[in-house]
Scaffold this motif. Sequence first.
Motif, PDB file in Angstrom:
ATOM      1  N   VAL A   1      32.081  17.935   0.181  1.00  0.00           N
ATOM      2  CA  VAL A   1      30.997  18.911   0.203  1.00  0.00           C
ATOM      3  C   VAL A   1      30.316  18.913   1.564  1.00  0.00           C
ATOM      4  O   VAL A   1      29.964  17.862   2.093  1.00  0.00           O
ATOM      5  N   SER A   2      30.137  20.092   2.111  1.00  0.00           N
ATOM      6  CA  SER A   2      29.358  20.280   3.326  1.00  0.00           C
ATOM      7  C   SER A   2      28.178  21.187   3.015  1.00  0.00           C
ATOM      8  O   SER A   2      28.279  22.088   2.185  1.00  0.00           O
ATOM      9  N   ASN A   3      27.064  20.930   3.685  1.00  0.00           N
ATOM     10  CA  ASN A   3      25.876  21.774   3.541  1.00  0.00           C
ATOM     11  C   ASN A   3      25.418  21.859   2.083  1.00  0.00           C
ATOM     12  O   ASN A   3      25.187  22.945   1.545  1.00  0.00           O
ATOM     13  N   LEU A   4      25.289  20.697   1.467  1.00  0.00           N
ATOM     14  CA  LEU A   4      24.722  20.605   0.122  1.00  0.00           C
ATOM     15  C   LEU A   4      23.208  20.633   0.218  1.00  0.00           C
ATOM     16  O   LEU A   4      22.615  19.904   1.012  1.00  0.00           O
ATOM     17  N   SER A   5      22.573  21.462  -0.596  1.00  0.00           N
ATOM     18  CA  SER A   5      21.110  21.523  -0.638  1.00  0.00           C
ATOM     19  C   SER A   5      20.645  21.283  -2.065  1.00  0.00           C
ATOM     20  O   SER A   5      21.036  22.011  -2.984  1.00  0.00           O
ATOM     21  N   ILE A   6      19.820  20.253  -2.247  1.00  0.00           N
ATOM     22  CA  ILE A   6      19.204  19.963  -3.537  1.00  0.00           C
ATOM     23  C   ILE A   6      17.698  19.935  -3.288  1.00  0.00           C
ATOM     24  O   ILE A   6      17.173  18.982  -2.702  1.00  0.00           O
ATOM     25  N   SER A   7      17.003  20.994  -3.709  1.00  0.00           N
ATOM     26  CA  SER A   7      15.595  21.084  -3.351  1.00  0.00           C
ATOM     27  C   SER A   7      14.788  21.784  -4.433  1.00  0.00           C
ATOM     28  O   SER A   7      15.288  22.660  -5.148  1.00  0.00           O
TER      29      SER A   7
ATOM     30  N   ILE B   1      18.126  16.939   0.869  1.00  0.00           N
ATOM     31  CA  ILE B   1      17.521  16.651  -0.431  1.00  0.00           C
ATOM     32  C   ILE B   1      16.014  16.593  -0.203  1.00  0.00           C
ATOM     33  O   ILE B   1      15.516  15.667   0.431  1.00  0.00           O
ATOM     34  N   THR B   2      15.308  17.591  -0.700  1.00  0.00           N
ATOM     35  CA  THR B   2      13.897  17.681  -0.343  1.00  0.00           C
ATOM     36  C   THR B   2      13.071  18.295  -1.461  1.00  0.00           C
ATOM     37  O   THR B   2      13.546  19.136  -2.231  1.00  0.00           O
ATOM     38  N   ASN B   3      11.821  17.833  -1.573  1.00  0.00           N
ATOM     39  CA  ASN B   3      10.824  18.427  -2.471  1.00  0.00           C
ATOM     40  C   ASN B   3      11.259  18.451  -3.929  1.00  0.00           C
ATOM     41  O   ASN B   3      10.975  19.404  -4.660  1.00  0.00           O
ATOM     42  N   ASN B   4      11.946  17.390  -4.364  1.00  0.00           N
ATOM     43  CA  ASN B   4      12.310  17.257  -5.764  1.00  0.00           C
ATOM     44  C   ASN B   4      11.334  16.324  -6.474  1.00  0.00           C
ATOM     45  O   ASN B   4      10.919  15.310  -5.909  1.00  0.00           O
ATOM     46  N   GLU B   5      10.971  16.661  -7.701  1.00  0.00           N
ATOM     47  CA  GLU B   5      10.102  15.810  -8.515  1.00  0.00           C
ATOM     48  C   GLU B   5      10.981  15.093  -9.534  1.00  0.00           C
ATOM     49  O   GLU B   5      11.415  15.694 -10.524  1.00  0.00           O
ATOM     50  N   ILE B   6      11.271  13.829  -9.264  1.00  0.00           N
ATOM     51  CA  ILE B   6      12.245  13.106 -10.082  1.00  0.00           C
ATOM     52  C   ILE B   6      11.712  11.727 -10.460  1.00  0.00           C
ATOM     53  O   ILE B   6      10.855  11.163  -9.786  1.00  0.00           O
ATOM     54  N   SER B   7      12.243  11.202 -11.558  1.00  0.00           N
ATOM     55  CA  SER B   7      11.878   9.857 -12.004  1.00  0.00           C
ATOM     56  C   SER B   7      13.091   8.945 -12.109  1.00  0.00           C
ATOM     57  O   SER B   7      12.966   7.783 -12.486  1.00  0.00           O
ATOM     58  N   ALA B   8      14.278   9.466 -11.791  1.00  0.00           N
ATOM     59  CA  ALA B   8      15.517   8.692 -11.843  1.00  0.00           C
ATOM     60  C   ALA B   8      16.107   8.593 -10.437  1.00  0.00           C
ATOM     61  O   ALA B   8      15.790   9.404  -9.557  1.00  0.00           O
TER      62      ALA B   8
END
Length: 202
Positions: free
Chosen positions: A151-157, A179-186
């Motif tokens: 994978v290239s240029n993956l964005s998870i936000s 990977i930015t601005n995610n609200e996570i607990s795991a």
Amino acid sequence: ASTLLANEIDQIRDLNILYILRGNLDQQTHNLKGVEGTEIIGSICIQSGDVTIDGLKFTSPVKIGGEEEPVCIFINTVVAPATSYDNITITNCDFTPTNKYTSDKGSKYKGIVTSSAGSYDKLQITNNTFGNLETAIHINPSNGSEGIKGVSNLSISGNVANDTNGTFAKLESVQTATITNNEISAPIYVRPDWNATTPTPS
């Protein structure tokens, strides 16, 4: 570009698996956009590039693509010819199965999973909600074969995952990621040793 799926759908009921297939024309786009309350009872299998899935709610995923556990969206490049599926966007969706994750086989629900072959460029997973899952996102696209780049240029936000029982994201064979601005607990699990370099969260 041709739009092969309706831009807006009202309701999908009694659905098992919806396949989004690559067409015969170059630069075809596949846009699946739900109106408020659109519910998918079943799963979606993407076998194409240039796909946008927007505003769907997944409540009852099924097993798909050889996976042992139910998956809401499965991106499958293990079809002839296995190739690069680029420009896939999954946004504004709710991945919260009605039945909560358990450790029993068949109940370890997953949100978005990629197959262990092929390659992807510009895979965007943004502004989604994940809950009642073992794993929200599993990016596992490369089996290490010659010519497969991962994978290239993956964005998870902008995603929210406060009720994920195992892992928010498993990233394997990812070359570049934001990977930015995610609200996570795991946690986020990164395995960079499959022909790739470690993505740098930002």
